[in-house]
Write a protein that holds these residues in place. Structure first.
Motif, short mmCIF file in Angstrom:
data_model
loop_
_atom_site.label_atom_id
_atom_site.label_comp_id
_atom_site.label_asym_id
_atom_site.label_seq_id
_atom_site.Cartn_x
_atom_site.Cartn_y
_atom_site.Cartn_z
N LEU A 2 1.10 -0.88 0.00
CA LEU A 2 -0.07 0.18 0.21
C LEU A 2 1.01 1.36 0.61
CD1 LEU A 2 -2.37 1.85 -0.46
CD2 LEU A 2 -2.30 1.28 2.70
N ALA A 3 1.78 1.73 0.46
CA ALA A 3 2.77 2.93 0.72
C ALA A 3 3.67 2.75 -0.55
CB ALA A 3 3.51 2.69 2.27
N ASP A 4 4.46 1.59 -0.63
CA ASP A 4 4.32 1.92 -2.16
C ASP A 4 3.77 2.22 -3.31
OD1 ASP A 4 7.08 1.38 -0.75
OD2 ASP A 4 6.27 -1.23 -1.30
N SER A 5 2.45 1.95 -3.08
CA SER A 5 1.69 1.96 -4.46
C SER A 5 1.37 4.08 -4.89
CB SER A 5 0.20 1.29 -4.01
OG SER A 5 -0.38 2.66 -2.75
N PHE A 6 1.85 4.45 -3.52
CA PHE A 6 1.89 5.73 -3.86
C PHE A 6 3.10 6.56 -4.03
CE2 PHE A 6 -1.43 5.01 -0.44
CZ PHE A 6 -2.93 6.47 -1.03
N ASN A 7 4.00 6.24 -4.41
CA ASN A 7 5.58 6.01 -5.03
C ASN A 7 5.52 7.52 -4.57
OD1 ASN A 7 7.63 6.09 -6.67
ND2 ASN A 7 6.42 6.95 -8.49
N SER A 8 6.31 7.51 -2.82
CA SER A 8 6.21 9.09 -2.70
C SER A 8 6.85 8.51 -1.12
CB SER A 8 5.21 9.62 -2.78
OG SER A 8 5.02 10.83 -1.27
N PRO A 9 8.14 9.57 -1.09
CA PRO A 9 8.69 8.98 0.91
C PRO A 9 7.47 10.02 1.59
CG PRO A 9 9.48 11.42 -0.71
CD PRO A 9 9.01 10.27 -2.12
N ALA A 10 6.25 10.73 1.27
CA ALA A 10 6.03 10.38 2.38
C ALA A 10 4.61 10.01 2.91
CB ALA A 10 4.79 11.48 1.83
N MET A 11 4.73 9.11 2.39
CA MET A 11 4.36 7.57 2.58
C MET A 11 5.21 5.68 3.48
SD MET A 11 0.93 6.99 2.57
CE MET A 11 0.26 5.53 2.56
N ALA A 12 4.57 5.42 3.93
CA ALA A 12 6.20 4.40 4.58
C ALA A 12 5.26 4.00 5.38
CB ALA A 12 7.24 5.53 5.72
N VAL A 13 5.73 2.30 6.22
CA VAL A 13 4.80 1.30 6.90
C VAL A 13 5.72 2.03 8.76
CG1 VAL A 13 4.69 -1.23 7.82
CG2 VAL A 13 5.80 -0.22 5.20
N SER A 14 4.54 1.51 9.52
CA SER A 14 4.89 1.95 10.93
C SER A 14 4.23 0.08 11.39
CB SER A 14 3.29 1.94 11.60
OG SER A 14 3.83 2.33 12.88
N ILE A 15 4.80 -0.36 12.44
CA ILE A 15 4.47 -2.00 12.93
C ILE A 15 3.95 -1.41 14.35
CG2 ILE A 15 5.21 -3.93 14.01
CD1 ILE A 15 6.89 -4.19 11.41
N ASP A 16 2.66 -2.23 15.11
CA ASP A 16 3.02 -2.09 16.37
C ASP A 16 3.00 -3.40 16.79
OD1 ASP A 16 0.87 -2.45 18.67
OD2 ASP A 16 0.55 -0.59 18.97
N THR A 17 3.94 -3.44 17.68
CA THR A 17 4.28 -4.58 17.57
C THR A 17 3.57 -6.14 18.50
OG1 THR A 17 5.33 -4.75 20.08
CG2 THR A 17 7.26 -4.51 18.01
N GLY A 18 2.81 -5.26 19.87
CA GLY A 18 0.99 -5.94 19.44
C GLY A 18 0.36 -6.36 19.23
N HIS A 19 0.00 -5.37 18.69
CA HIS A 19 -1.31 -5.80 17.35
C HIS A 19 -0.42 -6.92 16.35
CE1 HIS A 19 -3.00 -1.29 16.65
NE2 HIS A 19 -2.83 -1.85 17.97
N SER A 20 0.86 -7.09 15.59
CA SER A 20 1.23 -8.61 15.06
C SER A 20 1.24 -9.26 16.33
CB SER A 20 3.21 -7.64 14.93
OG SER A 20 2.93 -6.73 14.06
N HIS A 21 1.66 -9.01 17.39
CA HIS A 21 1.35 -10.86 18.29
C HIS A 21 0.21 -10.81 18.57
CE1 HIS A 21 3.43 -13.20 21.41
NE2 HIS A 21 2.72 -12.66 22.37
N TYR A 22 -0.83 -9.49 18.44
CA TYR A 22 -2.26 -10.42 18.38
C TYR A 22 -2.36 -11.36 17.38
CZ TYR A 22 -6.97 -10.23 16.61
OH TYR A 22 -8.39 -10.25 15.82
N ALA A 23 -2.15 -10.97 16.06
CA ALA A 23 -2.35 -11.16 15.35
C ALA A 23 -2.15 -12.85 15.09
CB ALA A 23 -2.42 -10.81 13.75
#
Length: 274
Positions: free
Chosen positions: A168-189
């Motif tokens: 999703l972030a890459d689809s904007f082809n812009s440095p104004a979009m990047a990725v975040s991770i929440d460790t608790g959300h990942s661990h829940y998943a």
């Protein structure tokens, strides 16, 4: 990384007086969480922002905010609702510009249902519709973010697929979009829906990762516990983080802000962060 990475923290301006020394002494990364509510954004937020400015006098660290998210889906197909979501994102960016913040956290649109159902349709049509809806919602905010030097980082919420936000972030082809991770959300998943463990999310994000919420959890719910009280394997998480060159902001996001210092001390004792 040649030295231990420096931890930052997420908090409200009300928590900042008690944690000023922690933040200001080493100019740690700071994420303000006062500007997520529509009532704040619509009700005159500048006096609140001015209070923050006074509390942060002399601060030269990396400042960010958590953007608005309650009831907002950046992939909404409804044009009327989309207009509201776009406006809220622009309001968050206005706060960033006023405060000199350079990062704004936004929420992923992807659900557990999506993971099981997007492949129901031929030619990745359902995947493409989500991307198209997000691009329609965020086109103006991404342009605005780029103009004012802000990066919008997309945080996983229910995401079972660790790659999908990077795409999703890459689809904007812009440095104004990047990725975040929440460790608790990942661990829940991982614990509740069969997703990979947290360190896999880090490696799959790679250098598109520019922000991480650090919280401990049990794999059942979004706990935001003190680091060390849950079951996340922190050495593996920090080993994966150590492979990156993107220097993501390491933000302790804990329910009880009095746990910030304890969490930092715990990670320091493990030789993982300071």
């Amino acid at each position: 990384m040649t030295e231990l990475p420096l931890l930052g923290a997420a908090m409200s301006f009300r928590d900042l007086p008690g944690l000023q020394d922690f933040i200001l002494t080493e100019n740690r990364d700071l994420e303000l969480q006062d500007f997520i509510e529509a009532t704040v954004l619509e009700g005159g937020w500048k006096p609140l922002a001015d209070k923050v400015r006074r509390l942060l006098a002399g601060y030269t660290g990396r400042l960010g905010i958590h953007g608005p998210f309650w009831g907002l889906n950046i992939a909404t197909p409804d044009p009327d609702i989309r207009a509201v979501v776009t406006r809220r994102m622009l309001q968050g960016l206005e706060v960033c510009e006023y405060l000199g913040a350079t990062q704004m956290v936004i929420h992923s649109p992807y659900t557990t249902w999506d993971f099981n159902n997007l492949d129901n349709f031929a030619d990745r049509a359902a995947y493409d519709r989500v991307l198209q809806n997000c691009q329609a919602t965020l086109a103006e905010p991404v342009r605005r973010a780029s103009d004012i030097g802000v990066t919008m980082v997309v945080e996983n919420i229910e995401d079972k697929d660790p790659d999908i936000r990077r795409i999703l972030a890459d689809s904007f082809n812009s440095p104004a979009m990047a990725v975040s991770i929440d460790t608790g959300h990942s661990h829940y998943a991982h614990g509740s829906t069969g997703a990979p463990p947290v360190d896999y999310y880090v490696r799959r994000a790679g250098n598109r990762l520019e922000h991480i919420h650090l919280q401990d959890a049990d794999g059942h719910a979004d706990r935001h516990w003190c680091i060390g009280e849950g079951t996340i394997h922190w050495p593996q998480v920090f080993r994966a983080l150590g492979e990156l060159t993107s220097n993501p902001r390491l933000i302790l996001e804990l329910r009880d802000k009095s746990d910030i210092l304890r969490s930092a001390a715990y990670l320091n004792r493990l030789g993982l962060a300071r």
